[in-house]
Design an enzyme around this catalytic site. Sequence first.
Site, PDB file in Angstrom:
ATOM      1  N   ASP A  71      39.946  25.753  67.396  1.00 30.96           N
ATOM      2  CA  ASP A  71      39.831  27.089  66.812  1.00 30.96           C
ATOM      3  C   ASP A  71      41.180  27.667  66.413  1.00 30.96           C
ATOM      4  O   ASP A  71      42.232  27.137  66.782  1.00 30.96           O
ATOM      5  CB  ASP A  71      39.119  28.045  67.795  1.00 30.96           C
ATOM      6  CG  ASP A  71      39.652  27.906  69.230  1.00 30.96           C
ATOM      7  OD1 ASP A  71      40.747  27.336  69.410  1.00 30.96           O
ATOM      8  OD2 ASP A  71      38.969  28.353  70.161  1.00 30.96           O
ATOM      9  N   ASP A 140      33.303  33.702  80.677  1.00 30.31           N
ATOM     10  CA  ASP A 140      31.876  33.922  80.375  1.00 30.31           C
ATOM     11  C   ASP A 140      31.228  32.647  79.830  1.00 30.31           C
ATOM     12  O   ASP A 140      30.164  32.697  79.218  1.00 30.31           O
ATOM     13  CB  ASP A 140      31.727  35.065  79.362  1.00 30.31           C
ATOM     14  CG  ASP A 140      32.459  34.764  78.058  1.00 30.31           C
ATOM     15  OD1 ASP A 140      33.105  33.686  77.956  1.00 30.31           O
ATOM     16  OD2 ASP A 140      32.394  35.596  77.130  1.00 30.31           O
ATOM     17  N   HIS A 142      32.306  30.660  77.403  1.00 33.97           N
ATOM     18  CA  HIS A 142      32.450  30.289  75.985  1.00 33.97           C
ATOM     19  C   HIS A 142      33.313  29.034  75.874  1.00 33.97           C
ATOM     20  O   HIS A 142      34.167  28.767  76.725  1.00 33.97           O
ATOM     21  CB  HIS A 142      32.972  31.444  75.126  1.00 33.97           C
ATOM     22  CG  HIS A 142      34.420  31.786  75.283  1.00 33.97           C
ATOM     23  ND1 HIS A 142      34.872  32.874  75.997  1.00 33.97           N
ATOM     24  CD2 HIS A 142      35.540  31.192  74.793  1.00 33.97           C
ATOM     25  CE1 HIS A 142      36.190  32.936  75.943  1.00 33.97           C
ATOM     26  NE2 HIS A 142      36.622  31.919  75.218  1.00 33.97           N
ATOM     27  N   GLU A 147      31.220  32.319  71.299  1.00 37.35           N
ATOM     28  CA  GLU A 147      30.964  33.384  72.259  1.00 37.35           C
ATOM     29  C   GLU A 147      29.489  33.394  72.665  1.00 37.35           C
ATOM     30  O   GLU A 147      28.669  32.687  72.068  1.00 37.35           O
ATOM     31  CB  GLU A 147      31.337  34.736  71.621  1.00 37.35           C
ATOM     32  CG  GLU A 147      32.806  34.835  71.222  1.00 37.35           C
ATOM     33  CD  GLU A 147      33.736  35.081  72.425  1.00 37.35           C
ATOM     34  OE1 GLU A 147      33.411  34.650  73.553  1.00 37.35           O
ATOM     35  OE2 GLU A 147      34.788  35.698  72.221  1.00 37.35           O
TER      36      GLU A 147
END
Length: 265
Positions: A71, A140, A142, A147
């Site tokens: 990314d 979380d 990801h 996400e």
Amino acid sequence: MRVVILDSSEAVTQFAADEVCTLLHRRKNDPRGAVLGLATGGTPLGLYRELIARYARGEISFAKVATFNLDEYVGVVPESPSSYHYYMLENLFKHIDIDLSLTHVPKTCGVDLQESAESFEHKIEQAGGIDLQILGIGADAHIGFNEIGSSLGSRTRVKTLTQRTLEDNARYFDSIDEVPQTALTMGIATILECQSILLLANGAGKARAIRDSVEGPITASVPASALQLHPRVTLAIDRPAASMLANADYFLAAERNRAVASRSS
Ligand code: GLP
């Protein structure tokens, strides 16, 4: 999923470096060279340091290796110290014998983002796919910048970052207001197409994400749970990151048996 619970983050680093070196050695005489998928963040820094050390000792070469990063932020120029382009150059590429023209971090500056995403996917295809994708994991769960809510069928595209990710990544910027709101990231389906996947996690802050990804249901609400669908995924995690796993003892026993089997073969 192979879950390898290790005594320290240093042991996670050594395990990951061994996996990468095994691939590089296997591909040494193959004209195509190995294709590595790379991640950023704090977790893989030890791995990159160790790969640089092994290269300096003459144990490995990156001469024919191609890389694809997961990314990149939108709106951060590659020269900026906050960009993932810069991160890769500083923390790995400039210290090894890699051909920079074979390294790919998603382009997000001065380009049409949709075209950039498509061309990134195309380049992975042209390279013959990614042999080994290194992943970190967000608190979380990801992966990349996929996400919560990311489609399990998603491909490389622009994603809006959650408030939690903005807060977690603010440490790499002067203030949270400077963290870009969006990033171009490989999709979940793109990641699932890699030949093999190695996810690294350290610390109690990742324990819930690890538990939900390994032992919870497969759901877009826990992006890393999609890895349960892949036949060759290894998680190398330290004890604090493993601390919420209900089946930790089982995973430890499985690794002991694997060691016995490899000694007797
Ligand atoms: C960012 C990156 C992820 C990385 C995550 C966790 O969101 N896009 O690829 O896994 O941070 O980073 P860290 O390893 O610093 O906890």
